[in-house]
Scaffold this active site. Structure first.
Site, short mmCIF file in Angstrom:
data_model
loop_
_atom_site.label_atom_id
_atom_site.label_comp_id
_atom_site.label_asym_id
_atom_site.label_seq_id
_atom_site.Cartn_x
_atom_site.Cartn_y
_atom_site.Cartn_z
N SER A 62 38.71 34.58 37.59
CA SER A 62 39.62 35.73 37.57
C SER A 62 39.04 36.87 38.39
CB SER A 62 39.83 36.20 36.14
OG SER A 62 38.65 36.84 35.69
N LYS A 63 39.89 37.86 38.61
CA LYS A 63 39.47 39.04 39.35
C LYS A 63 38.25 39.68 38.68
CE LYS A 63 41.25 43.72 39.80
NZ LYS A 63 39.98 44.26 40.23
#
Ligand code: GLU
Length: 510
Positions: free
Chosen positions: A262-263
């Site tokens: 994920s970011k």
């Protein structure tokens, strides 16, 4: 049959590398078999629409060289390619399913459904609008035909839902996973057409894949749970014979393998997870992209290709053309692929090594222009040749190569303290003199002369080369020292050597 494949992102924000990989695999299959690569923008969820996201997707594909054959920006025989612009086309398909008894009107209000959810045993999330509950709800299966007609005429709000058959095994083949089977009783009666007349993802996706004559649906694993609903839709429409082949791609995992990348992982570990820099239009927050981090399109694609696929050989470095030739859906893994930023950098570095010096010179020239430095093309080409093995990113050129354009800003004093010693340093003025008088100023001749000098004074490589290196470059790192001396030229070399002779004593004492 020539494949027609589509990349069908929803414009909800920047493109995660998982999305770019999906686009890449679609593209590779299309190009290998002379097929068509389509971009379709799935923007039916107005609440999640983010301005700028579509342009960002198009810019990413262009930057990567994933040329789109049909899409919103290039048109094509199935235009429009933006689902919001296709809105009027979907209703007739929903009506077809109503007529064949595969779908029904549902009038339940949001409030009524919420109350039901709250009263469901096991919590709100366990409530499903399905074969077990639909007969207690307010829909065209439970209301009389007259009442349904009256409600429709009155303009009551309604949605159209898919009537999922009870207790049926939904089976389909996935190119990557093999036979997949789902129990229909686990599926809910998905909304197909929302109360505003907009289709849902499932409805628009299947109708468009059919109308656009898509042959392979290649998409992320997160869509696997939607696939049985899609298969049921194909059946309900009577389109089973031309149903596309499904290929659900493995997840891209965090470096430690614990869950989807994920970011937040990128922020925490200091690497990008998006293709390009992205400025959140609401918060102004900037997220880093691979392009701006210094990645080049080809090695970026090469790296992505290997996140989930392998050619079955030892070869790791592929041009995009080679990927097109080698790719196959059958060689995609089921297991998730751990993202490894060091490996990503390695691909970039390997690629830079293969760029011919004249081309590399053009790519790094802007870094010199920014600093107002002008040198000849020959000079920059030679500097590029000397550095090409040492660059992970193009932007490393200045850090690594600035001593080609200006004298060292500082010296490695710790090393000088070890090497600039009584009994040895006295010989260096003679070396400088010999460099000045050298008949043939080439790297080979310099090397021969330095060796001779060493032998005559009983000095070793370790006594002499570090000193020359620090005189010329300030540090122990960098490309071959005699090549550097030739590139900067005899005058500049002598100037730097003289400066070393003057300054080293003072540095060693302090
Ligand atoms: N719109 C979906 C997405 O955003 C597409 C899924 C599919 O390819 O069917 O990924």
């Amino acid at each position: 049959m020539k494949p027609r494949v589509r990349f069908a992102p929803s414009p909800t924000g920047p493109l995660h590398i998982g999305g770019v990989r999906t686009a890449l695999y679609n593209f590779l299959l299309a190009r290998q078999l002379g097929g068509t690569f389509i971009l379709r923008i799935e923007d039916t969820d107005q609440e999640r629409f983010v301005p700028g996201a579509e342009d960002y997707i198009i810019e990413t594909l262009a930057w990567c060289g994933l040329q789109v054959d049909e899409g919103p920006h290039v048109g094509g025989p199935h235009a429009p390619y933006r689902q919001s612009e296709r809105k009027p086309m979907y209703r007739q398909y929903a009506e077809q399913l109503l007529a064949s008894g595969n779908a029904y009107y549902a009038f339940d209000t949001a409030d009524a459904l919420n109350t039901l959810r709250e009263n469901t045993q096991g919590g709100a999330s366990t409530f499903k609008y399905d074969a077990t509950t639909r007969m207690q709800l307010s829909n065209s299966l439970t209301l009389s035909a007259d009442e349904v007609k009256e409600r429709l005429n009155r303009g009551d709000e309604y949605v159209i839902r898919l009537k999922v058959p009870a207790n049926e095994e939904v089976v389909f083949e996935d190119v990557i996973r093999g036979g997949v089977s789902f129990q229909s009783s686990l599926l809910d009666d998905k909304v197909l057409l929302k109360s505003d007349g907009m289709p849902t993802y499932h409805m628009a996706n299947v109708v468009d894949d059919h109308l656009m004559e898509i042959t392979h649906v290649i998409r992320g694993e997160e869509w696997l749970p939607s696939a049985p609903t899609h298969v049921l839709l194909y059946r309900a429409f009577g389109w089973e014979a031309t149903m596309p082949k499904f290929a659900h791609l493995p997840l891209i995992l965090k470096p430690d393998g614990n869950g989807k990348l994920s970011k937040r992982d990128g922020d925490r570990l200091g690497f990008p997870v998006f293709s390009l820099d992205w400025t959140n239009p609401e918060t102004g927050e900037v997220s880093k992209g691979f392009r701006e981090r210094g990645f080049l399109p080809e090695p970026f694609l090469n790296m992505l290709a290997f996140l989930g696929w392998n050619p079955g050989t030892e070869q790791e470095i592929f041009t995009t053309e080679e990927l097109i030739a080698a790719f196959s859906l059958e060689r995609i893994n089921k297991a998730g692929a751990k993202f490894d930023f060091e490996k990503a950098k390695w691909f970039n570095q390997q690629y830079i090594k293969t760029i011919p010096p004249a081309e590399l010179a053009n790519l790094v020239k802007p870094q010199l222009d920014d600093k107002g430095i002008t040198v000849s093309n020959e000079f920059l080409e030679e500097a590029s040749r000397l550095l090409s093995e040492r660059l992970t990113f193009l932007n490393d050129f200045w850090d690594q190569g600035q001593i080609f354009f200006q004298e060292p800003a500082q010296y490695d004093v710790a090393m000088l303290k070890k090497k600039w010693k009584e009994g040895k340093k006295e010989f260096f003025p003679e070396l400088v003199d010999r460099v000045e008088k050298l008949a043939d100023y080439t790297a080979g001749a310099l090397e021969v002369e330095v060796k001779l000098f060493m032998e005559q004074h009983g000095l070793g490589f370790g006594d002499v080369l570090p000193i020359i290196r620090i005189m010329l470059t300030g540090t122990m790192q960098g490309p071959a020292v005699f090549d550097t001396a030739v590139l900067i030229g005899r005058d500049e070399t002598l100037k730097r050597m003289h400066k070393g002779l003057v300054e080293f004593d003072g540095l060693v004492i302090s």
